[in-house]
Design a protein around this motif. Structure first.
Motif, PDB file in Angstrom:
ATOM      1  N   SER A 286       0.815  -1.218   0.000  1.00 37.61           N
ATOM      2  CA  SER A 286       0.000   0.000   0.000  1.00 37.61           C
ATOM      3  C   SER A 286       0.847   1.266   0.000  1.00 37.61           C
ATOM      4  N   PHE A 287       2.063   1.203   0.545  1.00 42.16           N
ATOM      5  CA  PHE A 287       2.950   2.370   0.575  1.00 42.16           C
ATOM      6  C   PHE A 287       3.966   2.367  -0.562  1.00 42.16           C
ATOM      7  N   GLY A 288       3.854   1.425  -1.469  1.00 36.99           N
ATOM      8  CA  GLY A 288       4.720   1.399  -2.639  1.00 36.99           C
ATOM      9  C   GLY A 288       6.135   0.943  -2.351  1.00 36.99           C
ATOM     10  N   LEU A 289       6.324   0.077  -1.346  1.00 33.86           N
ATOM     11  CA  LEU A 289       7.656  -0.428  -1.019  1.00 33.86           C
ATOM     12  C   LEU A 289       7.916  -1.739  -1.751  1.00 33.86           C
ATOM     13  N   ASP A 290       9.176  -1.997  -2.046  1.00 33.43           N
ATOM     14  CA  ASP A 290       9.546  -3.228  -2.744  1.00 33.43           C
ATOM     15  C   ASP A 290       9.375  -4.458  -1.866  1.00 33.43           C
ATOM     16  N   LYS A 291       9.595  -4.293  -0.558  1.00 34.60           N
ATOM     17  CA  LYS A 291       9.511  -5.419   0.367  1.00 34.60           C
ATOM     18  C   LYS A 291       9.132  -4.904   1.754  1.00 34.60           C
ATOM     19  N   PRO A 292       8.617  -5.787   2.617  1.00 36.39           N
ATOM     20  CA  PRO A 292       8.302  -5.353   3.981  1.00 36.39           C
ATOM     21  C   PRO A 292       9.575  -5.025   4.753  1.00 36.39           C
ATOM     22  N   ALA A 293       9.714  -3.791   5.169  1.00 33.41           N
ATOM     23  CA  ALA A 293      10.886  -3.354   5.941  1.00 33.41           C
ATOM     24  C   ALA A 293      10.613  -1.960   6.478  1.00 33.41           C
ATOM     25  N   GLY A 294      11.341  -1.597   7.536  1.00 35.27           N
ATOM     26  CA  GLY A 294      11.240  -0.249   8.073  1.00 35.27           C
ATOM     27  C   GLY A 294      10.264  -0.132   9.223  1.00 35.27           C
ATOM     28  N   ALA A 295      10.114   1.091   9.700  1.00 38.31           N
ATOM     29  CA  ALA A 295       9.211   1.423  10.798  1.00 38.31           C
ATOM     30  C   ALA A 295       8.198   2.433  10.293  1.00 38.31           C
ATOM     31  N   LEU A 296       6.928   2.076  10.324  1.00 34.16           N
ATOM     32  CA  LEU A 296       5.860   2.953   9.854  1.00 34.16           C
ATOM     33  C   LEU A 296       5.444   3.900  10.976  1.00 34.16           C
ATOM     34  N   VAL A 297       5.461   5.185  10.695  1.00 31.08           N
ATOM     35  CA  VAL A 297       5.087   6.191  11.684  1.00 31.08           C
ATOM     36  C   VAL A 297       3.564   6.284  11.736  1.00 31.08           C
ATOM     37  N   ALA A 298       2.988   5.795  12.830  1.00 30.79           N
ATOM     38  CA  ALA A 298       1.541   5.813  13.000  1.00 30.79           C
ATOM     39  C   ALA A 298       1.072   7.066  13.716  1.00 30.79           C
ATOM     40  N   GLN A 299       1.970   7.690  14.474  1.00 32.31           N
ATOM     41  CA  GLN A 299       1.592   8.884  15.232  1.00 32.31           C
ATOM     42  C   GLN A 299       2.835   9.703  15.526  1.00 32.31           C
ATOM     43  N   VAL A 300       2.713  11.020  15.376  1.00 30.11           N
ATOM     44  CA  VAL A 300       3.782  11.956  15.710  1.00 30.11           C
ATOM     45  C   VAL A 300       3.297  12.806  16.877  1.00 30.11           C
ATOM     46  N   LEU A 301       4.001  12.715  18.002  1.00 29.57           N
ATOM     47  CA  LEU A 301       3.571  13.427  19.200  1.00 29.57           C
ATOM     48  C   LEU A 301       3.869  14.919  19.082  1.00 29.57           C
ATOM     49  N   ASP A 302       2.903  15.703  19.492  1.00 30.09           N
ATOM     50  CA  ASP A 302       2.976  17.151  19.345  1.00 30.09           C
ATOM     51  C   ASP A 302       4.181  17.712  20.091  1.00 30.09           C
ATOM     52  N   ASP A 303       4.919  18.609  19.420  1.00 30.99           N
ATOM     53  CA  ASP A 303       6.083  19.304  19.978  1.00 30.99           C
ATOM     54  C   ASP A 303       7.242  18.366  20.310  1.00 30.99           C
ATOM     55  N   GLY A 304       7.200  17.134  19.838  1.00 25.24           N
ATOM     56  CA  GLY A 304       8.312  16.211  20.049  1.00 25.24           C
ATOM     57  C   GLY A 304       9.404  16.421  19.015  1.00 25.24           C
ATOM     58  N   PRO A 305      10.545  15.751  19.176  1.00 27.92           N
ATOM     59  CA  PRO A 305      11.651  15.899  18.224  1.00 27.92           C
ATOM     60  C   PRO A 305      11.266  15.561  16.790  1.00 27.92           C
ATOM     61  N   ALA A 306      10.449  14.523  16.598  1.00 23.61           N
ATOM     62  CA  ALA A 306      10.049  14.134  15.252  1.00 23.61           C
ATOM     63  C   ALA A 306       9.194  15.219  14.597  1.00 23.61           C
ATOM     64  N   ALA A 307       8.254  15.769  15.369  1.00 30.58           N
ATOM     65  CA  ALA A 307       7.394  16.826  14.828  1.00 30.58           C
ATOM     66  C   ALA A 307       8.214  18.047  14.437  1.00 30.58           C
ATOM     67  N   LYS A 308       9.169  18.408  15.282  1.00 31.79           N
ATOM     68  CA  LYS A 308      10.014  19.572  14.983  1.00 31.79           C
ATOM     69  C   LYS A 308      10.945  19.313  13.803  1.00 31.79           C
TER      70      LYS A 308
END
Length: 475
Positions: A286-308
């Motif tokens: 569904s995400f157009g990847l060649d094979k199952p791998a990686g970490a899917l981001v299901a939620q980004v917490l507000d004001d956290g390092p990832a969001a920034k």
């Protein structure tokens, strides 16, 4: 003279015997390792005073008669002691047994946090049967590591190895005190590395088939060079005893924790501020990847390092600082090992395209990051669709409480794909087929155009927790 047939038979026998000797020669001899390492392995016992309560003087005790003397003595020693209090009642004490090992000549000892948690008194018994009272320097519940200190000079110590150098299939050996039997030795092989266990996201456990039982906790796991490569911590069991699955904390992780406990009394870990999930075959499609791998981001917490740093919901993280993320559990292991403030580079897939993001790691909150949960949101506007759900708009207050910018709430689940997926009233759909849902109209439009017989992803929030699910429409 011997016949040719007799000569060949004799030669074959000699060859077979030689192969047998070679096979036996290849098996490890653990004797030197045990003799050298055992003096630095200790037995740890604790006492915890429980709230006093009146106990009848003639309280019935378990009937131990008929048991073998060794087992009877063991159970008697293991029973909670109930010395009399000044008031005439009895004060209860809880006791526990575990193992540990000395890492410095001046008396620093490593063990498991759960061995010494809430203890009022910690006693370390050495191989010569001498007993020393230990002081708890610090403990870390997330890695289940505790650092103790006893008073001593020129104490025997273990050699420390590198857990990263371990290979699956390597021989390993454990020394500990299962059921209170001091310095019991068991051996096996490394079954797997980098295992994640429930609620243990920051420890890449070493899995072995070494026999580990209650009392082994906190004891060392050695490689064939006599170096400690792990701390025996947990077992998988349905019976309460060993079933062939044992888990050890890598010594590299344990020593990093011990060094921080010694220097600062606490442990700091890197933190991204995301909720991730595994990428299975359908999600990869569904995400157009060649094979199952990686970490899917299901939620980004507000004001956290990832969001920034610009990380978004639906991104699939494929690598961090050049290290591939094969399983989603690889990411917390790598991030947690970094110091807060470290810079990282993430290779992600976003809407089918590769991107590189640079961001700064934050510090993991002391009590973990709590995600706000709410009850089922309310709404008036509804829409039916191919999925078999009735949905409604989210109010501004509901969006704020869920920390999302858009989405629709399920009001009713009818017969159809949604029911088969396990969707429930109150679930919030924020993404469908890799597209953000900002209204009921958008949801209806995207749902109408869903492809047939191809994996489609949907992001669902249930009680504030987000995850991606996949499904296929056949009509």
């Amino acid at each position: 003279m011997l016949s040719m047939k007799s000569c060949l038979s004799a030669f074959a026998a000699v060859l077979l015997l030689g192969q047998t000797f070679v096979a036996h020669a290849e098996l490890p001899d653990f004797t030197p390792l045990v003799e050298e390492a055992s003096p630095a392995v200790v037995n740890i016992s604790t006492r915890q005073k429980l709230p006093s309560r009146a106990v009848a003087g003639n309280q019935a005790m378990p009937d131990l008669e008929g048991l073998p003397p060794m087992l009877r003595e063991f159970f008697e020693r293991s029973m909670p002691q109930v010395p009399r209090s000044p008031g005439g009642g009895r004060q209860r004490e809880a006791q526990s047994l575990g193992s540990g090992f000395i890492i410095s000549k001046d008396g620093y000892v490593l063990t498991n946090n759960h061995v010494v948690a809430d203890a009022d008194e910690i006693i370390v018994r050495l191989s010569d049967r001498s007993e020393l009272e230990a002081k708890l320097i610090g403990a870390d519940a997330r890695t289940d590591v505790a650092l103790l200190k006893v008073e001593g000079k020129d104490l025997p110590i273990v050699k420390l190895g590198k857990s990263d150098a371990l290979k699956v299939g390597s021989w390993v050996l454990a020394i500990g005190s299962p059921f209170g039997f001091d310095h019991s030795v068991t051996a096996g092989i490394v079954s797997a590395k980098g295992r994640s266990l429930p609620n243990e996201n920051y420890v890449p456990f070493i899995q072995t088939d070494v026999a580990i039982n209650p009392g082994n906790s906190g004891g060392p796991l050695f490689n064939l060079d006599g170096e400690v490569v792990g701390i025996n911590s947990q077992i998988f069991t349905r019976s309460g005893g060993f079933m062939g699955l044992s888990f050890a904390i890598p010594i590299d992780v344990a020593m990093s924790v011990a060094d921080q406990l010694k220097a600062e009394g606490k442990v700091s870990r890197g933190w991204l501020g995301v909720v991730i999930q595994e990428v299975n075959k359908d999600l990869a499609e569904s995400f157009g990847l060649d094979k199952p791998a990686g970490a899917l981001v299901a939620q980004v917490l507000d004001d956290g390092p990832a969001a920034k740093g610009g990380l978004q919901v639906g991104d699939v993280i494929l690598s961090m600082n050049g290290q591939p993320i094969v399983m989603s559990a690889d990411l917390p292991h790598l991030v947690g090992a970094l110091k807060p403030g470290s810079k990282i580079d993430l290779d992600v897939v976003r809407e089918g395209s590769r991107k590189n993001l640079s961001l700064t790691i934050g510090s993991l909150p002391e009590d973990g990051e709590e995600v706000t949960s709410t009850g089922a949101p309310q709404g008036a506007e509804r829409s039916s669709n191919r999925l078999g759900v009735l949905v409604a708009e989210l109010s501004n207050e509901q969006k704020k409480s869920l920390d999302i910018k858009g989405g629709v709430v399920i009001k009713e689940v009818q017969d159809g794909p949604a029911a088969l997926m396990g969707l429930r009233p109150g679930d919030v759909i924020s993404h469908l087929n890799n597209q953000s849902i900002d209204s009921v109209q958008t949801f209806a439009k995207v749902a109408k155009e869903l492809p047939k017989n191809r994996s489609v992803s949907m992001r669902v929030l249930r009680q504030g927790r987000a995850s991606f699910i996949t499904f296929k429409l056949s009509e």
